[in-house]
Scaffold this motif. Sequence first.
Motif: not given
Length: 413
Positions: A210-215, A289-293
């Motif tokens: 979640g940190n990698l994806m969001g931040k 789909k969250t991971y594609f962005t």
Amino acid sequence: MAIKKWKEEKFCRSCGQFGLTSILDLGNQPPANAFLKKEELNRKESLFPLRVVVCSNCFLVQLQDTVDPEALFQRDYYYFTGASIPLVKHFEDFGKRISKELALSKKDLVVEMGSNDGVLLSAISPYARVLGVDPALNVGKEAKKRGIQTMQAFFGEKSANTILKKEGSARLILANNVFAHIADIHDVLKGISALLDSEGQFVAEMHWVGNLMGKGGFDQIYHEHIYYFSLHSLKYLIEEIHGLTLARVELIPIHGECLRIYVIKEKKVHSSVPNFLKKEKTLGLHKLKTYFTFGSGVNQTRNTLLKKITALRRAGKRIVGYGAPAKGNTLLNYFKIGPEILNYIIDTTEAKQGTYTPGSHIPVISPDMLKKERPDYILLLSWNYAEAILEKEKELRSQGVKFIIPVPNVRIV
Ligand code: JHZ
């Protein structure tokens, strides 16, 4: 014929689902901790694909390719926990806290996998019997200087059974910054099940997807880190597959944000677990789909950073690097930043001083250099310690030296 040192995985390493979905390709890169000695600079470096994929069944983010662990961990390992003061403090605080929480006594055995130079076990050894397990000989020698005995091995079912026979079962098994590093995660969990006593705890810290994806801490992606866990994917692995209980979770502010999980054999779950699972759902970590962005965010950071530093170089500014962490090498190699941009990098790890960064070949030297000559800008590759480092270097900053912090968003302070 040369032996191939890496293997492309077709199945999810956790749930076994066939077919992994690609989310980011960071190209071919050398191992992030394979710092080079001067005489090695002209030799061909081993490069391995660094591709990130996600499983559409259990949503575990992982690397597509597994590099032979002996190529990553058994030669001299250049990472020493003791070189980063904020990390030492973090481990010491945690070691004391967990010893008190479990009311450990000298009858109790504590085993740490990936025990490195023994910093964490040193904080626990006043309370309990401790044993480190680490495949790298050089870090084990450092641990010995601290009085910590280390078994030179990879942790798994076999080494766990050897420990069980010799030392009895463990009250506490620890895995800080290593659980995500072992491809055969089932072997690790079998080892934990075998060695942990019925009332024992397995406690592990690992970076949180979640940190990698969001931040944006994409630079934590390198061959050593095979997994990028969410609590969802951990729950599936630990409970559905291995029958243990994911009893408690904390989100801790180290290396960006990490998960600290507590695993037990009994069936008792703290409210932090359902609460955190809910939080992950709102972040969409259970959806493909969250991971594609994610990939497009990484390329945006690359464009912003390169634009800034090439403009500074054109204006004749002198830029150096601060900290030569493993993650820095992902950033330097993916962004193609070499010695023509960063004159050198300073690092407190003695073993890294006098070496060159893998792939980008930038000299790593002692922090004393900053006292001798003042750069205009410093690229903070150890951005996870930004607060402590900015405080430590306040004198330099008061002289006009600016820090460029690349993560979570590029900023100059
Ligand atoms: P640091 C390591 O990654 C390796 P790295 C490993 N693969 C892992 O899983 C992660 O940790 C979590 C230097 N430094 O901790 C020391 C200074 O020079 O961010 C280190 O070389 N001055 C096991 O390598 C580096 O920066 C300072 O004041 O990405 C920090 O490395 C401080 C504070 C550090 O981890």
